[in-house]
Design a protein around this motif. Structure first.
Motif, short mmCIF file in Angstrom:
data_model
loop_
_atom_site.label_atom_id
_atom_site.label_comp_id
_atom_site.label_asym_id
_atom_site.label_seq_id
_atom_site.Cartn_x
_atom_site.Cartn_y
_atom_site.Cartn_z
N GLU A 127 -2.60 1.50 -4.29
CA GLU A 127 -3.74 3.00 -4.46
C GLU A 127 -5.03 3.24 -3.32
N ASN A 128 -5.22 4.47 -2.59
CA ASN A 128 -5.74 5.21 -1.96
C ASN A 128 -6.76 6.51 -2.67
N LYS A 129 -6.43 7.07 -3.45
CA LYS A 129 -6.41 8.02 -4.61
C LYS A 129 -6.27 8.01 -5.91
N VAL A 130 -7.18 7.89 -6.70
CA VAL A 130 -7.00 8.44 -8.04
C VAL A 130 -6.09 8.51 -8.49
N VAL A 157 0.81 -1.15 -0.13
CA VAL A 157 0.07 -0.14 -0.45
C VAL A 157 0.96 1.15 0.30
N SER A 158 0.85 1.55 -1.50
CA SER A 158 1.66 3.19 -1.33
C SER A 158 1.27 4.67 -1.04
N LYS A 159 0.04 4.22 -0.80
CA LYS A 159 0.30 6.01 -0.36
C LYS A 159 0.48 6.82 0.04
N THR A 160 0.01 8.10 -0.66
CA THR A 160 1.62 8.45 0.44
C THR A 160 2.97 9.16 -0.11
#
Length: 231
Positions: A54-57, A32-35
């Motif tokens: 990823e959490n954000k498009v 999980v590589s978000k941010t």
């Protein structure tokens, strides 16, 4: 540092599989590589990581264009319907389908691109008000409706368990999701094979693996604490 963290996660997944009498190959580790900046993902890629969540498009789109093509991108965060079009041809699997309306939008965008979108239905097993997902009792209805779609393939279920100090407290949540998937699989519904159970994160992925997870979503355990100043 990341190498040691990744090796630790791998070893713990392997040990959890062993305890459950499972093969390590049955569990996919999603980093999980978000941010996290592209440079950090490149480091993980160099260590052999090929599956990123990823959490954000916008983050997924930006990183998709900046990193090697053999990466498998997963959309694991809440997905707004007006943003489906940006990732429909980039995300190999959308974990967070939490409503029939979202499924309908994905179906329409997949049809435009002449592809079949792979999705998971997100279930709010723990009934947390702060979390997205369909309630367990709503699952049969949404499954029945999606069965009529021509450009969706439901590969299984996903849940986000509560954050708890003791991972054992989430064992019942994971067991319930597995039971729900078994119930759906037994009905032989069109467009559904229930081969994936996406459950378990950094603090509880070992328990999730013991309860049947086929995908675990680990961020902090690999990359360290998130830097929200980068968001």
């Amino acid at each position: 540092m990341m190498k040691e963290k990744l090796e630790n996660v791998e070893e713990r997944i392997r040990a959890a599989c062993e305890r459950a009498g499972r093969n390590r190959s049955e569990v996919t580790l999603i980093a999980v590589s978000k941010t996290k900046p592209v440079e950090t993902l490149r480091e993980a890629y160099g260590l052999g990581v090929r599956v990123f969540g990823e959490n954000k498009v916008q983050e997924l789109v930006d990183k998709y264009g900046a990193l090697p093509e053999d990466i498998h991108w997963h959309m694991i965060g809440h997905l707004q319907r007006n943003k489906v079009k940006y990732i429909i041809d980039k995300a190999e699997l959308i974990h967070s389908v939490d409503s029939l309306r979202l499924a309908e939008t994905i179906e329409k965008e997949a049809e435009k691109h002449n592809i079949t979108a792979n999705i998971l239905i997100e279930v709010n097993v723990a009934r947390e008000e702060s979390k997205f997902g369909v309630m367990p009792e709503e699952l049969d209805e949404i499954v029945e409706k999606i069965a009529g779609f021509n450009h969706l393939n439901v590969k299984g279920l996903m849940t986000i368990a509560p954050y708890v100090e003791n991972p054992e407290e989430n064992r019942a949540v994971f067991a319930r999701l597995r039971k729900l998937s078994v119930d759906i699989a037994s009905k032989n519904v069109d467009n559904m094979n229930m081969s994936i159970l996406s459950m378990g994160m950094t603090n509880d992925y070992e328990v999730a693996v013991e309860e049947g997870a086929t995908m675990v979503r680990v961020g902090t355990g690999i990359f360290g604490e998130r830097d929200y100043a980068q968001v």
